[in-house]
Scaffold this motif. Structure first.
Motif, PDB file in Angstrom:
ATOM      1  N   SER A 184       7.488  -4.861   5.119  1.00  0.00           N
ATOM      2  CA  SER A 184       6.068  -4.601   5.361  1.00  0.00           C
ATOM      3  C   SER A 184       5.815  -4.088   6.771  1.00  0.00           C
ATOM      4  O   SER A 184       5.030  -3.158   6.981  1.00  0.00           O
ATOM      5  N   LEU A 188       4.021  -0.550   7.535  1.00  0.00           N
ATOM      6  CA  LEU A 188       2.745  -0.510   8.257  1.00  0.00           C
ATOM      7  C   LEU A 188       2.840   0.396   9.473  1.00  0.00           C
ATOM      8  O   LEU A 188       1.894   1.133   9.790  1.00  0.00           O
ATOM      9  N   ASP A 215       2.894  -6.332  -0.883  1.00  0.00           N
ATOM     10  CA  ASP A 215       2.060  -6.783   0.235  1.00  0.00           C
ATOM     11  C   ASP A 215       0.719  -6.053   0.188  1.00  0.00           C
ATOM     12  O   ASP A 215       0.666  -4.831   0.336  1.00  0.00           O
ATOM     13  N   GLN A 217      -1.535  -5.837   2.405  1.00  0.00           N
ATOM     14  CA  GLN A 217      -1.837  -5.173   3.670  1.00  0.00           C
ATOM     15  C   GLN A 217      -1.244  -3.757   3.705  1.00  0.00           C
ATOM     16  O   GLN A 217      -1.831  -2.843   4.288  1.00  0.00           O
ATOM     17  N   ARG A 220      -3.586  -1.680   1.536  1.00  0.00           N
ATOM     18  CA  ARG A 220      -4.837  -1.393   2.248  1.00  0.00           C
ATOM     19  C   ARG A 220      -4.623  -0.312   3.308  1.00  0.00           C
ATOM     20  O   ARG A 220      -5.435   0.604   3.446  1.00  0.00           O
ATOM     21  N   ARG A 221      -3.516  -0.408   4.060  1.00  0.00           N
ATOM     22  CA  ARG A 221      -3.225   0.612   5.058  1.00  0.00           C
ATOM     23  C   ARG A 221      -2.981   1.966   4.399  1.00  0.00           C
ATOM     24  O   ARG A 221      -3.297   3.005   4.981  1.00  0.00           O
ATOM     25  N   HIS A 246      -6.207  -7.028  -5.337  1.00  0.00           N
ATOM     26  CA  HIS A 246      -6.613  -7.676  -4.091  1.00  0.00           C
ATOM     27  C   HIS A 246      -7.954  -7.116  -3.625  1.00  0.00           C
ATOM     28  O   HIS A 246      -8.159  -5.898  -3.589  1.00  0.00           O
ATOM     29  N   GLN A 248      -9.415  -6.941  -0.656  1.00  0.00           N
ATOM     30  CA  GLN A 248      -9.439  -6.124   0.560  1.00  0.00           C
ATOM     31  C   GLN A 248      -9.074  -4.670   0.268  1.00  0.00           C
ATOM     32  O   GLN A 248      -9.621  -3.752   0.892  1.00  0.00           O
ATOM     33  N   VAL A 249      -8.171  -4.456  -0.652  1.00  0.00           N
ATOM     34  CA  VAL A 249      -7.778  -3.093  -1.017  1.00  0.00           C
ATOM     35  C   VAL A 249      -8.935  -2.397  -1.717  1.00  0.00           C
ATOM     36  O   VAL A 249      -9.258  -1.233  -1.423  1.00  0.00           O
TER      37      VAL A 249
END
Length: 264
Positions: A184, A188, A215, A217, A220-221, A246, A248-249
């Protein structure tokens, strides 16, 4: 009595028709109560001046009824609904009200405006209360492009991520070497560099497999990296991520689409 800070170029319009409500989502007027301390009353001058003004800043004083509904908050935090009188009393009783603000969810009519005056343009704090004496952050998210003295500050305090990003072929080689699904932290970092290229096109096909990374995150990134791209497959990739399990995504996709709709 409250004070609203705005560009001096807006003064004739304000005298004629008042303060126009502005903002994304809920529109209104940001202001601060007039306190015995002149410096605290005009504490936002230096911070607002960082983002550019037309002819400097003027302070617009206006009156509100005691029972006028407003929101009081410290910047960057959710607000609390209250009345104008309660908000002024609460801020006046604070030992350190720096960074606080009052939001009036409507326009201010011309008869409510008491006076306009030009405050000293060096009053208040910059960046955040208590920033004086701290090393300023020069990362891409914190620095303001075109800010006065910005070039000298970057030369004196270079950030580790300054400089041009690696070429696309180098980033793709690192992506292939990361494996599947890949670490991850490595992914990222790669997506960070892809996002900094600020191009309208990018290697969507090579990055699409990250939509299934375990992941959230990373996923989302991925949204934050490709949403500006016009490359074939970018819209379909966002459609796929819009149904991500998720929250946040999904929120990142919704925010991206809202921004794109407003800029079209």
């Amino acid at each position: 009595m409250f004070v609203h800070l705005t560009s001096a170029a807006n003064a004739p319009r304000i005298r004629r028709s008042g303060i126009r409500a502005a903002g994304r989502g809920v529109r209104g007027v940001h202001c601060f109560p007039v306190l015995p301390s002149y410096t605290l009353t005009h504490q936002w001058v230096r911070e607002l001046a960082r983002f550019g003004t037309r002819g400097g800043l003027v302070a617009v004083h206006f009156r509100l009824d005691d029972a006028e509904p407003v929101t009081v908050r410290h910047y960057g935090t959710p607000g609390e609904r209250t009345t104008a009188a309660e908000a002024a009393g609460r801020l006046a009783a604070m030992e350190d009200p720096r960074g606080w603000e009052v939001f009036l969810p409507r326009s201010v009519a011309a008869p409510e405006v008491h006076r306009l005056r030009r405050p000293p343009q060096v009053a208040g704090w910059r960046y955040f209360p208590g920033a004086h004496g701290r090393r300023p952050c020069q990362c891409d998210g914190c620095r303001v492009r075109g800010e006065y003295g910005g070039r000298r500050l970057r030369e004196r305090l270079p950030h580790p991520l300054d400089g041009p990003p690696p070429p696309t072929r180098v980033l793709l080689a690192r992506l292939a070497a990361a494996g599947d699904p890949g670490d991850s932290a490595v992914l990222l970092d790669l997506l960070h560099w892809f996002g900094l290229r600020r191009r309208r096109r990018g290697p969507v096909a090579e990055l699409a497999r990250l939509a299934g990374h375990p992941d959230p995150q990373v996923r989302r990134r991925l949204v934050e990296t490709v949403w500006r791209w016009s490359s074939p497959g970018a819209a379909e990739l966002l459609d796929r991520l819009a149904d991500d399990p998720h929250a946040q995504v999904r929120e990142a996709v919704a925010d991206a689409r809202e921004w794109l709709a407003e800029t079209d």
